[in-house]
Write an enzyme that holds these catalytic residues in place. Structure first.
Site, mmCIF file in Angstrom:
data_model
loop_
_atom_site.group_PDB
_atom_site.id
_atom_site.type_symbol
_atom_site.label_atom_id
_atom_site.label_comp_id
_atom_site.label_asym_id
_atom_site.label_seq_id
_atom_site.Cartn_x
_atom_site.Cartn_y
_atom_site.Cartn_z
ATOM 1 N N ASP A 208 0.847 -1.194 0.000
ATOM 2 C CA ASP A 208 0.000 0.000 0.000
ATOM 3 C C ASP A 208 0.880 1.241 0.000
ATOM 4 O O ASP A 208 1.582 1.525 0.975
ATOM 5 C CB ASP A 208 -0.895 -0.017 1.242
ATOM 6 C CG ASP A 208 -2.008 1.018 1.176
ATOM 7 O OD1 ASP A 208 -1.921 1.930 0.328
ATOM 8 O OD2 ASP A 208 -2.961 0.910 1.969
ATOM 9 N N HIS A 210 -0.333 4.193 -0.140
ATOM 10 C CA HIS A 210 -1.091 5.210 0.599
ATOM 11 C C HIS A 210 -1.124 6.562 -0.120
ATOM 12 O O HIS A 210 -1.284 7.606 0.536
ATOM 13 C CB HIS A 210 -0.503 5.410 2.006
ATOM 14 C CG HIS A 210 -0.783 4.281 2.936
ATOM 15 N ND1 HIS A 210 0.220 3.532 3.531
ATOM 16 C CD2 HIS A 210 -1.940 3.735 3.366
ATOM 17 C CE1 HIS A 210 -0.304 2.599 4.290
ATOM 18 N NE2 HIS A 210 -1.618 2.693 4.204
ATOM 19 N N GLU A 234 -1.241 -0.872 -4.105
ATOM 20 C CA GLU A 234 -2.452 -0.123 -3.737
ATOM 21 C C GLU A 234 -2.207 1.371 -3.653
ATOM 22 O O GLU A 234 -1.140 1.826 -3.242
ATOM 23 C CB GLU A 234 -2.956 -0.640 -2.387
ATOM 24 C CG GLU A 234 -4.212 0.025 -1.876
ATOM 25 C CD GLU A 234 -4.742 -0.636 -0.624
ATOM 26 O OE1 GLU A 234 -5.575 -0.012 0.072
ATOM 27 O OE2 GLU A 234 -4.343 -1.779 -0.313
ATOM 28 N N GLU A 260 -10.626 3.364 -2.668
ATOM 29 C CA GLU A 260 -11.194 3.593 -1.343
ATOM 30 C C GLU A 260 -11.620 5.036 -1.135
ATOM 31 O O GLU A 260 -12.519 5.329 -0.346
ATOM 32 C CB GLU A 260 -10.201 3.186 -0.255
ATOM 33 C CG GLU A 260 -8.974 4.077 -0.181
ATOM 34 C CD GLU A 260 -7.945 3.591 0.825
ATOM 35 O OE1 GLU A 260 -7.825 4.213 1.890
ATOM 36 O OE2 GLU A 260 -7.273 2.580 0.535
ATOM 37 N N HIS A 310 -11.692 -2.275 0.313
ATOM 38 C CA HIS A 310 -10.974 -1.638 1.409
ATOM 39 C C HIS A 310 -11.909 -1.613 2.615
ATOM 40 O O HIS A 310 -13.116 -1.398 2.476
ATOM 41 C CB HIS A 310 -10.594 -0.207 1.020
ATOM 42 C CG HIS A 310 -10.004 0.598 2.131
ATOM 43 N ND1 HIS A 310 -10.783 1.349 2.994
ATOM 44 C CD2 HIS A 310 -8.719 0.783 2.519
ATOM 45 C CE1 HIS A 310 -9.994 1.959 3.864
ATOM 46 N NE2 HIS A 310 -8.740 1.635 3.597
#
Length: 402
Positions: A208, A210, A234, A260, A310
Site C-alpha cells: 500500500d 497510501h 495499492e 477507497e 478496502h
C-alpha cells in the site's frame, strides 16, 4: 412474516364484491395520484415507517440506529468523518427520513444524495449516507427474514477470502520524497522481501503506497519489487488526476489497485474507462453504503475488473461489506481487521476459518448484534479525545500527502 388467521367465513360473492370495490378504489387512487408521482409509487401494502434515528458517537466513529413503528431496528456505521460532524449531519438527514418506508432503500439513497446540490458527492455526506444505508438494508433483511446478501441476488461463493492472515500480508509506506536514492528505495523493497519470505511462494503479498509515494519514486520502487510477485500495488497516486494514473500504468507492470477514496460509481468510472486500474477497492463505509458498493462491483464487472474491498471499519461496517462481497461474481480478497475493544460492541454472526476466509453471515439483516450497554461504556471513556490524523510534514517542514 405470518399473516393473522381469520376464523370468520367470508362468502365468495362478498369476497368478489369487495375485490371489485378494491379495484375501483385502486383505479380511483391512480387517477387521484396522477398529479402526485411520489404518492403513486408508495408501497400501500406496507405500514412500516421510520420513526427515529439515533447517532451514537463512539471514539472515532458513529454508530447509527434507525427505529421503526414495527419494532424492527437497523444499525449502520459512519467512519472517516469528524464524529461530532457525522452525528449532527445524520440527525439533520433524519428530517428527510422521518415517516418514510425503510424498505425503499434506493429511493431514500437518492433522496439523501440529491437533497443538497452544494454538498452532493462530498465525503462527509457520503460517509453519513453509508451508515444510514447499512441500517436500511439491516431493517429490510430482518423484515423479510433473510441475510442482506439474499436481497442482493444470493451468494456467489460459500466463503470470503480476507487479509491479513498467515498467508496474506499487506505492507506499506509513509510519505516519501519526490524521487529516491538507493537506500530509500531499499528500505521499502526490504519490507516486501520480508513479507514474501514470511508467506512463501504460495502466499500473497500486497503493498500500500497510501498515495504517499510520489510518481517518480513509485516507478523506481515498482521496478525493484517485480521479482516478488505482488497481488497488487495499492493507492499508487492521490485520487483526482487520472493523467497521473495513466502515466504510472504505462510504466508499472504490477497490478494497480485503488478506489477507497473514490466515492460512488461516478468516482470509479474514469479509472475503468481509462483502463488504469486492475483491481477496484470500494469501501462500503466511504462510497455510500451497500447500495453503491454493489453498483460499483457491477460496473467493474463490465470491465472484467474484480473488487478487493478496502475496510478499516469495525465488525458492523465490515459485515455490511461482506454481504456485497458474497453477492458479486468478480471478487479477489477483502480487508478485515479485528478490534478487541469494538468487538465488545458489535457481535458478528460469521467466523474466521483456518484457511484465510470468513464464513458467510448467518441470521437476518446485516447479521450482527449490537450491545448498546457496551457501546455506551466505550463511548463514555473520558481518556479518549478525537484528533485529526494530520498534517504530515516532510523533513524540510513542507506538507506531504498521506
Amino acid at each position: 412474516m405470518t399473516l393473522p388467521s381469520h376464523e370468520t367465513h367470508i362468502p365468495r360473492r362478498s369476497l368478489l364484491g369487495s375485490m371489485g370495490a378494491a379495484a375501483g378504489a385502486a383505479l380511483f387512487a391512480g387517477h387521484a395520484h396522477a398529479a402526485d408521482p411520489a404518492g403513486a409509487v408508495l408501497d400501500r401494502t406496507s405500514s412500516i415507517r421510520i420513526t427515529r434515528l439515533t447517532p451514537h458517537i463512539c471514539r472515532d466513529r458513529v454508530y447509527v440506529k434507525i427505529d421503526t413503528n414495527h419494532g424492527i431496528s437497523g444499525w449502520g456505521e459512519i467512519k472517516g468523518v469528524v464524529p461530532t460532524v457525522a452525528a449532527a449531519l445524520a440527525r439533520s438527514m433524519f428530517e428527510m427520513l422521518d415517516g418514510q418506508n425503510p424498505t425503499r432503500i434506493e429511493h431514500l439513497w437518492q433522496v439523501l444524495y440529491r437533497a443538497e446540490r452544494n454538498q452532493r458527492g462530498g465525503a462527509f455526506m457520503l460517509h453519513t449516507i453509508a451508515g444510514i444505508d447499512m441500517a436500511l438494508w439491516d431493517i429490510t433483511g430482518q423484515l423479510w427474514g433473510v441475510p442482506v446478501y439474499r436481497l442482493l441476488g444470493g451468494p456467489l461463493r460459500e466463503k470470503i477470502r480476507v487479509y491479513p492472515t498467515d498467508k496474506a500480508i499487506k505492507v506499506g509506506s509513509g510519505p516519501q520524497p519526490q524521487s529516491g536514492n538507493p537506500d530509500q528505495i531499499e528500505r521499502m523493497v526490504q519490507s516486501v522481501r520480508n513479507a514474501r519470505e514470511k508467506v512463501g511462494p504460495d502466499g500473497t503479498v500486497m503493498f500500500d503506497a497510501h498515495s504517499a509515494v510520489p510518481p517518480a519514486m513509485l516507478i523506481q520502487f515498482a521496478a525493484a519489487i517485480e521479482p516478488y510477485n505482488l497481488l497488487f500495488l495499492e493507492e499508487p497516486a492521490v485520487p483526482g488526476n487520472i493523467e497521473v494514473f495513466k502515466r504510472l500504468k504505462q510504466q508499472i507492470r504490477i497490478p494497480l489497485a485503488a478506489g477507497e477514496r473514490d466515492r460512488t460509481i461516478w468516482g470509479i468510472l474514469p479509472y475503468l474507462a481509462e483502463k488504469v486500474l486492475d483491481i477496484v477497492q470500494p469501501d462500503c463505509g466511504y462510497t455510500g453504503g451497500i447500495s453503491q458498493m454493489k453498483k460499483i462491483a457491477t460496473l467493474a464487472e463490465a470491465y472484467m475488473t474484480p473488487i478487493a474491498p478496502h475496510c478499516t471499519q469495525s465488525y458492523l461496517g465490515m459485515t455490511a461489506s461482506f454481504h456485497v462481497a458474497a453477492s458479486v461474481p468478480l471478487f479477489l480478497i477483502h480487508e478485515a481487521y479485528d478490534d478487541e475493544m469494538l468487538g465488545t460492541i458489535v457481535k458478528p454472526q460469521w467466523k474466521r476459518t483456518d484457511d484465510g476466509h470468513v464464513t458467510l453471515p448467518e441470521g437476518t439483516g446485516l447479521c450482527v448484534d449490537v450491545d448498546e450497554t457496551a457501546l455506551a461504556k466505550v463511548a463514555a471513556d473520558p481518556n479518549y479525545k478525537y484528533r485529526w490524523r494530520g498534517p504530515r510534514l516532510d523533513a524540510d517542514g513542507g506538507v506531504v500527502d498521506y
